[in-house]
Design an enzyme around this catalytic site. Structure first.
Site, PDB file in Angstrom:
ATOM      1  N   GLY A 258      12.711  48.645 -11.876  1.00 47.35           N
ATOM      2  CA  GLY A 258      11.745  48.039 -10.968  1.00 47.35           C
ATOM      3  C   GLY A 258      10.447  47.747 -11.680  1.00 47.35           C
ATOM      4  O   GLY A 258      10.056  48.467 -12.599  1.00 47.35           O
TER       5      GLY A 258
ATOM      6  N   HIS B  87       2.922  45.133 -10.088  1.00 47.75           N
ATOM      7  CA  HIS B  87       1.700  44.598 -10.672  1.00 47.75           C
ATOM      8  C   HIS B  87       1.031  45.561 -11.646  1.00 47.75           C
ATOM      9  O   HIS B  87       0.330  45.138 -12.553  1.00 47.75           O
ATOM     10  CB  HIS B  87       0.714  44.234  -9.564  1.00 47.75           C
ATOM     11  CG  HIS B  87       1.101  43.019  -8.798  1.00 47.75           C
ATOM     12  ND1 HIS B  87       2.029  43.059  -7.776  1.00 47.75           N
ATOM     13  CD2 HIS B  87       0.707  41.727  -8.912  1.00 47.75           C
ATOM     14  CE1 HIS B  87       2.180  41.839  -7.295  1.00 47.75           C
ATOM     15  NE2 HIS B  87       1.389  41.017  -7.962  1.00 47.75           N
ATOM     16  N   PHE B  88       1.233  46.861 -11.441  1.00 49.58           N
ATOM     17  CA  PHE B  88       0.496  47.830 -12.244  1.00 49.58           C
ATOM     18  C   PHE B  88       1.398  48.830 -12.960  1.00 49.58           C
ATOM     19  O   PHE B  88       0.948  49.870 -13.390  1.00 49.58           O
ATOM     20  CB  PHE B  88      -0.519  48.560 -11.363  1.00 49.58           C
ATOM     21  CG  PHE B  88      -1.420  47.605 -10.659  1.00 49.58           C
ATOM     22  CD1 PHE B  88      -2.398  46.906 -11.357  1.00 49.58           C
ATOM     23  CD2 PHE B  88      -1.267  47.362  -9.306  1.00 49.58           C
ATOM     24  CE1 PHE B  88      -3.212  45.994 -10.723  1.00 49.58           C
ATOM     25  CE2 PHE B  88      -2.077  46.449  -8.668  1.00 49.58           C
ATOM     26  CZ  PHE B  88      -3.057  45.757  -9.374  1.00 49.58           C
TER      27      PHE B  88
ATOM     28  N   ASP C 229       2.089  53.353   3.623  1.00 50.84           N
ATOM     29  CA  ASP C 229       2.941  52.219   3.259  1.00 50.84           C
ATOM     30  C   ASP C 229       4.397  52.505   3.612  1.00 50.84           C
ATOM     31  O   ASP C 229       5.303  52.281   2.805  1.00 50.84           O
ATOM     32  CB  ASP C 229       2.805  51.902   1.768  1.00 50.84           C
ATOM     33  CG  ASP C 229       3.333  50.512   1.422  1.00 50.84           C
ATOM     34  OD1 ASP C 229       3.357  49.643   2.327  1.00 50.84           O
ATOM     35  OD2 ASP C 229       3.720  50.290   0.265  1.00 50.84           O
TER      36      ASP C 229
ATOM     37  N   TYR D 279       0.253  85.793  24.788  1.00 51.80           N
ATOM     38  CA  TYR D 279      -1.069  85.192  24.607  1.00 51.80           C
ATOM     39  C   TYR D 279      -1.278  84.800  23.139  1.00 51.80           C
ATOM     40  O   TYR D 279      -0.718  85.410  22.226  1.00 51.80           O
ATOM     41  CB  TYR D 279      -2.183  86.159  25.023  1.00 51.80           C
ATOM     42  CG  TYR D 279      -2.309  86.347  26.509  1.00 51.80           C
ATOM     43  CD1 TYR D 279      -3.175  85.560  27.264  1.00 51.80           C
ATOM     44  CD2 TYR D 279      -1.552  87.321  27.173  1.00 51.80           C
ATOM     45  CE1 TYR D 279      -3.296  85.734  28.636  1.00 51.80           C
ATOM     46  CE2 TYR D 279      -1.661  87.501  28.544  1.00 51.80           C
ATOM     47  CZ  TYR D 279      -2.537  86.709  29.270  1.00 51.80           C
ATOM     48  OH  TYR D 279      -2.649  86.883  30.632  1.00 51.80           O
TER      49      TYR D 279
ATOM     50  N   ASN E 175     -11.210  71.010  44.068  1.00 48.96           N
ATOM     51  CA  ASN E 175     -12.197  70.004  44.470  1.00 48.96           C
ATOM     52  C   ASN E 175     -13.184  70.598  45.460  1.00 48.96           C
ATOM     53  O   ASN E 175     -12.812  71.364  46.350  1.00 48.96           O
ATOM     54  CB  ASN E 175     -11.510  68.784  45.082  1.00 48.96           C
ATOM     55  CG  ASN E 175     -12.318  67.514  44.862  1.00 48.96           C
ATOM     56  OD1 ASN E 175     -13.444  67.554  44.365  1.00 48.96           O
ATOM     57  ND2 ASN E 175     -11.738  66.383  45.236  1.00 48.96           N
TER      58      ASN E 175
ATOM     59  N   LYS F 191     -17.079  64.876  47.563  1.00 45.52           N
ATOM     60  CA  LYS F 191     -16.194  65.491  46.569  1.00 45.52           C
ATOM     61  C   LYS F 191     -15.791  64.462  45.512  1.00 45.52           C
ATOM     62  O   LYS F 191     -15.988  63.261  45.684  1.00 45.52           O
ATOM     63  CB  LYS F 191     -14.946  66.058  47.250  1.00 45.52           C
ATOM     64  CG  LYS F 191     -15.229  67.235  48.180  1.00 45.52           C
ATOM     65  CD  LYS F 191     -13.934  67.796  48.757  1.00 45.52           C
ATOM     66  CE  LYS F 191     -14.197  69.003  49.653  1.00 45.52           C
ATOM     67  NZ  LYS F 191     -12.939  69.577  50.197  1.00 45.52           N
TER      68      LYS F 191
END
Length: 577
Positions: A131, A134-135, A252, A447, A522, A556
């Site tokens: 493969g 570009h770099f 990507d 808990y 409420n 309320k």
């Protein structure tokens, strides 16, 4: 840069025909495309692109036409401004695109010594190139001595001559650090070592010989069955959830960046190419535009994003797997970007009507343009479409930590509203929360304390967790003074209102929660008291912004006020309302 490509890029490019599809597709705005698997960095979208939505045609249909592919996707032609920005990032041209002479002043003072071993040639013998980008390029190689003697490996070769900016050097350094820290996950390419000499950096990795996921899709006629698509998605989500927990965003994700280890049908899938990856803390956002055009998330184009951007990319992959077409398509990069921002994926045409409702819902909840409403990787693994098709092993989810932090700092009024909403959750929704609660290691009495959050993260932490400063964020939570939580209050603290809002059943959830709130919490409340409860300062015109929060009939909290309270408020959001 691509890793372990099944065939040279030159050969691939011959199979990428110019598309003759019509241009009436919706368009979208600004992300960088990768040609042949390599990055382009794009500046922010031009404002002129967004005056009107090109996604809306004269027929006012805002969805992307079905795009069936029988050959590899033709990569969008890189726009000049993207090329220029990419070149500037790596120092190959000046901002005016003039060439920089070899050895120019741009490289003066750059430290290209990485501290890697310089014994590459004595450890490995290079074979053929598989493969090129570009770099750099990727080769197969064979171990000459040590634990990898006689073993085939992949070697990513990055010439130091390409590293002409400090950013380019840091990109390589970070890629190696991330690979070194994360290696070991069964769905992530195995990292072996990194070397350097005066000319190159060599990243030695596992050689994946089963080909790209993209190739497998094409071999299957363009799409997967639901059963097989589930197997692929579970592997992708598993490795991405692992990365996100460590504070790493890939940036990507696409079919080309997932390789099969062997050609066997049961071969595991491996994530590759961390060249664009970065660290991100849960309470921070990234702003550089990177990725591949077809898979880029809307918020990336807006220059403010986190790990949710990867989930969008996974949604695009899922869409392709199930129907064989891209959800967003156009002839140009700018058109693709406009489609991502403005158009809606097409779920009306075949094969979507014949797929299960759960499959459709799964993809829709990943391709939500509001990143707050998108599923996380851990949540996606608990989605009804995937539950039952794999052994339930859900990793810790960082969104829990973010939500709990906000909950603890919320008013008592909002906490009671969230408690009512938590009571409306269904069994599938509670399954995910129960898994997360158990991962925190509750006491025998059921808990958890704030310290549990830190302890749980430390169990799975890597060097990447430290580099991303995730541990700093978790430490902030563990230091908060708050009572211990039982499972009921944990559910109230850890549910995402935005994600619930994305569901078709949101209205029922909200109405039922309001009914419970009416019975239990409420009460008559004055606007001034409500403003105090919400922590609003004197600069906020509370009688203007809060008047519809309270029922005039009895004083309320109204249903509208209840829903807004669930979302959480601030002076800024109220003034925008």
């Amino acid at each position: 840069m691509g890793l372990c490509h099944g065939k040279p890029i030159e050969q691939q490019s011959k199979n990428l025909p110019i598309s003759n599809e019509i241009e009436e597709t919706p368009k979208n705005s600004s992300q960088k495309a990768k040609s042949s698997g390599f990055p382009f960095y794009s500046p922010s979208p031009l404002p002129s692109l967004f005056k009107t939505s090109p996604a809306v045609s004269s027929s006012s249909v805002s969805s992307t036409p079905l795009r069936i592919f029988k050959r590899p996707f033709p990569p969008p032609s890189p726009a000049k401004h993207i090329r220029a920005l990419l070149a500037r990032r790596h120092g190959s041209v000046k901002p005016n695109e003039a060439s920089i002479p070899e050895g120019s002043e741009c490289e003066v003072g750059l430290d290209k010594k990485f501290g890697f071993s310089k014994q590459f040639a004595s450890h490995y013998e290079i074979d053929g190139e598989v493969g090129r980008g570009h770099f750099g390029y990727t080769c197969s190689a064979k171990g000459k001595k040590g634990s990898l003697k006689g073993q085939d490996v992949a070697v990513k070769v990055i010439p130091k001559s390409k590293m002409t900016t400090a950013i380019a050097i840091e990109d390589v350094r970070r890629e190696v650090k991330i690979l070194r820290a994360l290696t070991g996950h069964k769905n992530l390419v195995q990292f072996y070592d990194a070397f350097e000499d005066d000319e190159n950096v060599y990243i030695v990795m596992e050689l994946c010989q089963g080909g790209e996921l993209l190739d497998k899709i094409l071999q299957r006629g363009g799409k997967y069955s639901e059963v097989d698509a589930k197997k692929v998605m579970i592997q992708i989500l598993s490795v991405v959830a692992y990365c996100h927990l460590q504070g790493v965003v890939h940036r990507d994700l696409k079919p080309e960046n997932f390789l099969f280890t062997t050609k066997d049908e049961s071969s595991p899938l491996k994530a590759i190419d961390f060249g664009l990856s970065d660290y991100v803390r849960p309470d921070e956002r990234l702003n550089d535009i990177v990725g591949s055009a077809y898979y880029v998330a809307p918020e990336v184009l807006h220059r403010t994003y986190g790990t949710e951007a990867d989930m969008w990319s996974i949604g695009v992959i899922a869409y392709i797997l199930l129907c064989g077409s891209r959800p967003f398509w156009a002839r140009s990069e700018s058109g693709i970007f406009r489609a991502v921002l403005k158009a809606e994926p097409n779920f009306e045409e075949a094969p979507w009507p014949s797929l299960s409702p759960d499959a459709v819902d799964f993809v829709k909840r990943l391709l939500n343009k509001d990143y707050r409403k998108r599923l996380t990787a851990a949540q996606a693994l608990c989605h009804p479409w995937l539950v039952g098709s794999h052994e339930l092993k859900i990793p810790s989810d960082m969104i829990i930590y973010k939500l709990v932090k906000v909950y603890i700092m919320s008013s008592s009024l909002r906490k009671s509203a969230l408690a009512a909403l938590a009571k409306t959750l269904t069994v599938p929704q509670l399954t995910y929360l129960q898994e997360q609660f158990n991962l925190l290691g509750p006491s025998k009495n059921g808990y958890i304390s704030m310290q549990n959050y830190k302890t749980a993260i430390l169990k799975s932490s890597t060097e990447a967790t430290k580099d991303s400063r995730v541990l700093d964020f978790v430490h902030m939570i563990s230091c908060l003074q708050y009572k211990k939580l039982d499972f009921e209050e944990f559910c109230a603290s850890a549910l995402s209102v935005y994600q619930l809002e994305a569901m078709e059943t949101w209205e029922q959830h909200a109405r039922r929660a309001y009914e419970l709130y009416e019975k239990d919490g409420n009460r008559v409340i004055m606007i001034e008291e409500l403003a105090t409860e919400l922590g609003l300062g004197p600069s906020v015109p509370v009688h203007v912004v809060l008047q519809d929060w309270i029922r005039h009939s009895d004083g309320k909290l109204s249903f509208l006020g209840f829903v807004r309270l669930l979302h959480g408020v601030s002076s800024r959001t109220l003034q925008k309302a």
